[in-house]
Design an enzyme around this catalytic site. Structure first.
Site, PDB file in Angstrom:
ATOM      1  N   GLU A  12      -8.168  -8.601 -40.941  1.00 11.06           N
ATOM      2  CA  GLU A  12      -6.887  -7.894 -41.102  1.00 11.06           C
ATOM      3  C   GLU A  12      -6.040  -8.642 -42.127  1.00 11.06           C
ATOM      4  O   GLU A  12      -5.772  -9.843 -41.982  1.00 11.06           O
ATOM      5  CB  GLU A  12      -6.132  -7.765 -39.773  1.00 11.06           C
ATOM      6  CG  GLU A  12      -4.854  -6.934 -39.964  1.00 11.06           C
ATOM      7  CD  GLU A  12      -4.120  -6.603 -38.678  1.00 11.06           C
ATOM      8  OE1 GLU A  12      -4.773  -6.410 -37.623  1.00 11.06           O
ATOM      9  OE2 GLU A  12      -2.870  -6.529 -38.726  1.00 11.06           O
ATOM     10  N   GLU A  37      -2.179 -14.043 -43.273  1.00 10.38           N
ATOM     11  CA  GLU A  37      -0.736 -13.794 -43.413  1.00 10.38           C
ATOM     12  C   GLU A  37      -0.100 -15.006 -44.082  1.00 10.38           C
ATOM     13  O   GLU A  37       0.028 -16.057 -43.473  1.00 10.38           O
ATOM     14  CB  GLU A  37      -0.102 -13.521 -42.042  1.00 10.38           C
ATOM     15  CG  GLU A  37       1.383 -13.226 -42.071  1.00 10.38           C
ATOM     16  CD  GLU A  37       1.786 -12.197 -43.119  1.00 10.38           C
ATOM     17  OE1 GLU A  37       1.491 -11.008 -42.939  1.00 10.38           O
ATOM     18  OE2 GLU A  37       2.382 -12.588 -44.159  1.00 10.38           O
ATOM     19  N   ASP A  64      -3.029 -16.308 -49.681  1.00  6.34           N
ATOM     20  CA  ASP A  64      -3.303 -15.000 -50.269  1.00  6.34           C
ATOM     21  C   ASP A  64      -4.700 -14.513 -49.843  1.00  6.34           C
ATOM     22  O   ASP A  64      -5.681 -15.265 -49.949  1.00  6.34           O
ATOM     23  CB  ASP A  64      -3.241 -15.167 -51.795  1.00  6.34           C
ATOM     24  CG  ASP A  64      -3.260 -13.848 -52.523  1.00  6.34           C
ATOM     25  OD1 ASP A  64      -4.079 -12.974 -52.182  1.00  6.34           O
ATOM     26  OD2 ASP A  64      -2.450 -13.695 -53.450  1.00  6.34           O
ATOM     27  N   ASP A  86       2.697  -4.298 -48.394  1.00  4.87           N
ATOM     28  CA  ASP A  86       3.990  -4.206 -49.099  1.00  4.87           C
ATOM     29  C   ASP A  86       3.966  -2.980 -50.001  1.00  4.87           C
ATOM     30  O   ASP A  86       3.056  -2.830 -50.830  1.00  4.87           O
ATOM     31  CB  ASP A  86       4.243  -5.482 -49.909  1.00  4.87           C
ATOM     32  CG  ASP A  86       4.525  -6.674 -49.007  1.00  4.87           C
ATOM     33  OD1 ASP A  86       5.017  -6.465 -47.881  1.00  4.87           O
ATOM     34  OD2 ASP A  86       4.220  -7.811 -49.405  1.00  4.87           O
ATOM     35  N   LYS A  90       8.782   1.420 -56.252  1.00  2.00           N
ATOM     36  CA  LYS A  90       9.198   1.773 -57.626  1.00  2.00           C
ATOM     37  C   LYS A  90       7.986   1.794 -58.545  1.00  2.00           C
ATOM     38  O   LYS A  90       7.173   0.856 -58.534  1.00  2.00           O
ATOM     39  CB  LYS A  90      10.197   0.735 -58.145  1.00  2.00           C
ATOM     40  CG  LYS A  90      11.545   0.826 -57.489  1.00  2.00           C
ATOM     41  CD  LYS A  90      12.550  -0.076 -58.188  1.00  2.00           C
ATOM     42  CE  LYS A  90      13.840  -0.114 -57.408  1.00  2.00           C
ATOM     43  NZ  LYS A  90      14.503  -1.398 -57.461  1.00  2.00           N
ATOM     44  N   ASP A 122       3.299   4.325 -44.781  1.00  2.00           N
ATOM     45  CA  ASP A 122       4.312   5.367 -44.614  1.00  2.00           C
ATOM     46  C   ASP A 122       4.857   5.802 -45.964  1.00  2.00           C
ATOM     47  O   ASP A 122       5.821   6.559 -46.011  1.00  2.00           O
ATOM     48  CB  ASP A 122       5.465   4.818 -43.757  1.00  2.00           C
ATOM     49  CG  ASP A 122       6.060   3.562 -44.382  1.00  2.00           C
ATOM     50  OD1 ASP A 122       5.284   2.687 -44.827  1.00  2.00           O
ATOM     51  OD2 ASP A 122       7.298   3.457 -44.463  1.00  2.00           O
ATOM     52  N   THR A 160       2.197  -0.911 -35.140  1.00  2.00           N
ATOM     53  CA  THR A 160       2.582  -2.221 -35.675  1.00  2.00           C
ATOM     54  C   THR A 160       4.108  -2.251 -35.737  1.00  2.00           C
ATOM     55  O   THR A 160       4.773  -1.213 -35.660  1.00  2.00           O
ATOM     56  CB  THR A 160       2.024  -2.489 -37.105  1.00  2.00           C
ATOM     57  OG1 THR A 160       2.821  -1.767 -38.048  1.00  2.00           O
ATOM     58  CG2 THR A 160       0.571  -2.118 -37.249  1.00  2.00           C
ATOM     59  N   TYR A 162       6.012  -2.957 -38.290  1.00  2.00           N
ATOM     60  CA  TYR A 162       6.501  -2.277 -39.496  1.00  2.00           C
ATOM     61  C   TYR A 162       6.456  -0.762 -39.293  1.00  2.00           C
ATOM     62  O   TYR A 162       7.363  -0.036 -39.696  1.00  2.00           O
ATOM     63  CB  TYR A 162       5.647  -2.693 -40.704  1.00  2.00           C
ATOM     64  CG  TYR A 162       6.057  -2.006 -41.987  1.00  2.00           C
ATOM     65  CD1 TYR A 162       6.949  -2.598 -42.878  1.00  2.00           C
ATOM     66  CD2 TYR A 162       5.570  -0.740 -42.299  1.00  2.00           C
ATOM     67  CE1 TYR A 162       7.346  -1.948 -44.035  1.00  2.00           C
ATOM     68  CE2 TYR A 162       5.956  -0.084 -43.449  1.00  2.00           C
ATOM     69  CZ  TYR A 162       6.841  -0.695 -44.317  1.00  2.00           C
ATOM     70  OH  TYR A 162       7.221  -0.036 -45.461  1.00  2.00           O
ATOM     71  N   GLU A 163       5.383  -0.290 -38.672  1.00  2.00           N
ATOM     72  CA  GLU A 163       5.244   1.157 -38.453  1.00  2.00           C
ATOM     73  C   GLU A 163       6.391   1.695 -37.591  1.00  2.00           C
ATOM     74  O   GLU A 163       6.951   2.765 -37.878  1.00  2.00           O
ATOM     75  CB  GLU A 163       3.917   1.456 -37.759  1.00  2.00           C
ATOM     76  CG  GLU A 163       3.764   2.933 -37.445  1.00  2.00           C
ATOM     77  CD  GLU A 163       2.473   3.236 -36.724  1.00  2.00           C
ATOM     78  OE1 GLU A 163       1.549   3.753 -37.359  1.00  2.00           O
ATOM     79  OE2 GLU A 163       2.369   2.933 -35.517  1.00  2.00           O
TER      80      GLU A 163
HETATM   81  C1  LIG Z   1       5.092  -4.615 -44.917  1.00  2.00           C
HETATM   82  S1  LIG Z   1       4.407  -6.012 -44.139  1.00  2.00           S
HETATM   83  C2  LIG Z   1       3.429  -5.288 -42.817  1.00  2.00           C
HETATM   84  C3  LIG Z   1       3.050  -6.266 -41.754  1.00  2.00           C
HETATM   85  C4  LIG Z   1       2.162  -5.717 -40.622  1.00  2.00           C
HETATM   86  N1  LIG Z   1       0.861  -5.310 -41.120  1.00  2.00           N
HETATM   87  C5  LIG Z   1       2.844  -4.564 -39.900  1.00  2.00           C
HETATM   88  O1  LIG Z   1       2.401  -3.406 -40.090  1.00  2.00           O
HETATM   89  O2  LIG Z   1       3.812  -4.821 -39.151  1.00  2.00           O
HETATM   90  C6  LIG Z   1       3.153  -6.551 -45.303  1.00  2.00           C
HETATM   91  C7  LIG Z   1       2.609  -7.928 -45.004  1.00  2.00           C
HETATM   92  O3  LIG Z   1       1.577  -8.238 -45.956  1.00  2.00           O
HETATM   93  C8  LIG Z   1       1.671  -9.616 -46.275  1.00  2.00           C
HETATM   94  N2  LIG Z   1       1.037  -9.848 -47.594  1.00  2.00           N
HETATM   95  C9  LIG Z   1       1.561  -9.540 -48.811  1.00  2.00           C
HETATM   96  N3  LIG Z   1       0.724  -9.903 -49.793  1.00  2.00           N
HETATM   97  C10 LIG Z   1      -0.365 -10.457 -49.180  1.00  2.00           C
HETATM   98  C11 LIG Z   1      -1.560 -11.042 -49.663  1.00  2.00           C
HETATM   99  N4  LIG Z   1      -1.800 -11.134 -50.982  1.00  2.00           N
HETATM  100  N5  LIG Z   1      -2.449 -11.528 -48.770  1.00  2.00           N
HETATM  101  C12 LIG Z   1      -2.189 -11.428 -47.440  1.00  2.00           C
HETATM  102  N6  LIG Z   1      -1.071 -10.892 -46.918  1.00  2.00           N
HETATM  103  C13 LIG Z   1      -0.165 -10.417 -47.779  1.00  2.00           C
HETATM  104  C14 LIG Z   1       3.164  -9.906 -46.262  1.00  2.00           C
HETATM  105  O4  LIG Z   1       3.452 -11.283 -46.059  1.00  2.00           O
HETATM  106  C15 LIG Z   1       3.649  -9.035 -45.115  1.00  2.00           C
HETATM  107  O5  LIG Z   1       3.691  -9.732 -43.890  1.00  2.00           O
END
Ligand SMILES: C[S@@+](CC[C@H](N)C(=O)[O-])C[C@H]1O[C@@H](n2cnc3c(N)ncnc32)[C@H](O)[C@@H]1O
Length: 181
Positions: A12, A37, A64, A86, A90, A122, A160, A162-163
């Site tokens: 994940e 994460e 990453d 993320d 834009k 979303d 989740t 965020y959802e």
């Molecule tokens: C919008 S949040 C959604 C978090 C979770 N999946 C949820 O639905 O609640 C996106 C997550 O992706 C992580 N993220 C962004 N770029 C990433 C990368 N290159 N590798 C791993 N995680 C990353 C961010 O730190 C953030 O916690």
């Protein structure tokens, strides 16, 4: 690699607070889960949860996801979940989105044939973007029978964090599943 004996491997990417990942790891003790994460607050929350209730089939990585993807052996994963990445809504930022030709190439390398890539979002423009990118890549077959399947959550879906926020704000999630050919 895992304290528990596991016979399948799931990844994940960007697990946020880790609610979905912990749920999946608890319900499938014979599957190994790797969660990635880089956001320190998310990882801290996960470590607090794991300190209270350790899971021998779950390992985490705090950098990453591309670094882990490049390290994993060819055909080592049964599934990849990218849940609410993320959004970069834009247009001028779309190229920063995690889904793109380079990362789909990474997914194609590490997924077993028949393995699943699941993508939830979303943001309509990101959903379309992902459908087009997977079609252009060629290694992924979208698993929807009909358009309504987009809005059908995955089996056993716990949601989740965020959802929940996206739904509160009136956006409708889409759930895509692709099979590695
Ligand atoms: C919008 S949040 C959604 C978090 C979770 N999946 C949820 O639905 O609640 C996106 C997550 O992706 C992580 N993220 C962004 N770029 C990433 C990368 N290159 N590798 C791993 N995680 C990353 C961010 O730190 C953030 O916690």
């Amino acid at each position: 690699m895992f304290k528990a004996e596991v016979s399948a491997l799931q990844l994940e990417i960007g697990f946020g607070g880790g609610e979905h990942l912990m749920h999946r790891a608890k319900e499938a003790p014979g599957t190994g889960f790797i969660g990635v994460e880089p956001f320190v607050n998310g990882m801290a929350k996960m470590m607090t949860g794991l300190a209270k209730a350790p899971l021998g089939n779950l390992r985490v990585y705090d950098d990453d996801a591309t670094r882990l993807l490049d390290w994993l052996p060819l055909g080592s994963l049964d599934g990849i979940d990218l849940l609410y990445p993320d959004p970069w809504p834009k247009k001028k930022h779309w190229k920063r989105r995690f889904v793109g030709a380079a990362n789909l190439g990474r997914f194609a390398r590490v997924l077993k044939p028949g393995g699943r890539f699941r993508f939830a979002s979303d943001i309509d423009s990101y959903v379309n973007w992902t459908l087009l990118a997977c079609r252009a890549h060629g290694a992924f077959a979208w698993q929807a029978g009909e358009a309504a399947d987009w809005h059908q959550p995955y089996e056993g879906w716990p949601g989740t964090r965020y959802e929940a926020k996206a739904i509160r704000e009136g956006r409708r999630p889409a759930y895509l599943t692709f099979m590695r050919r």
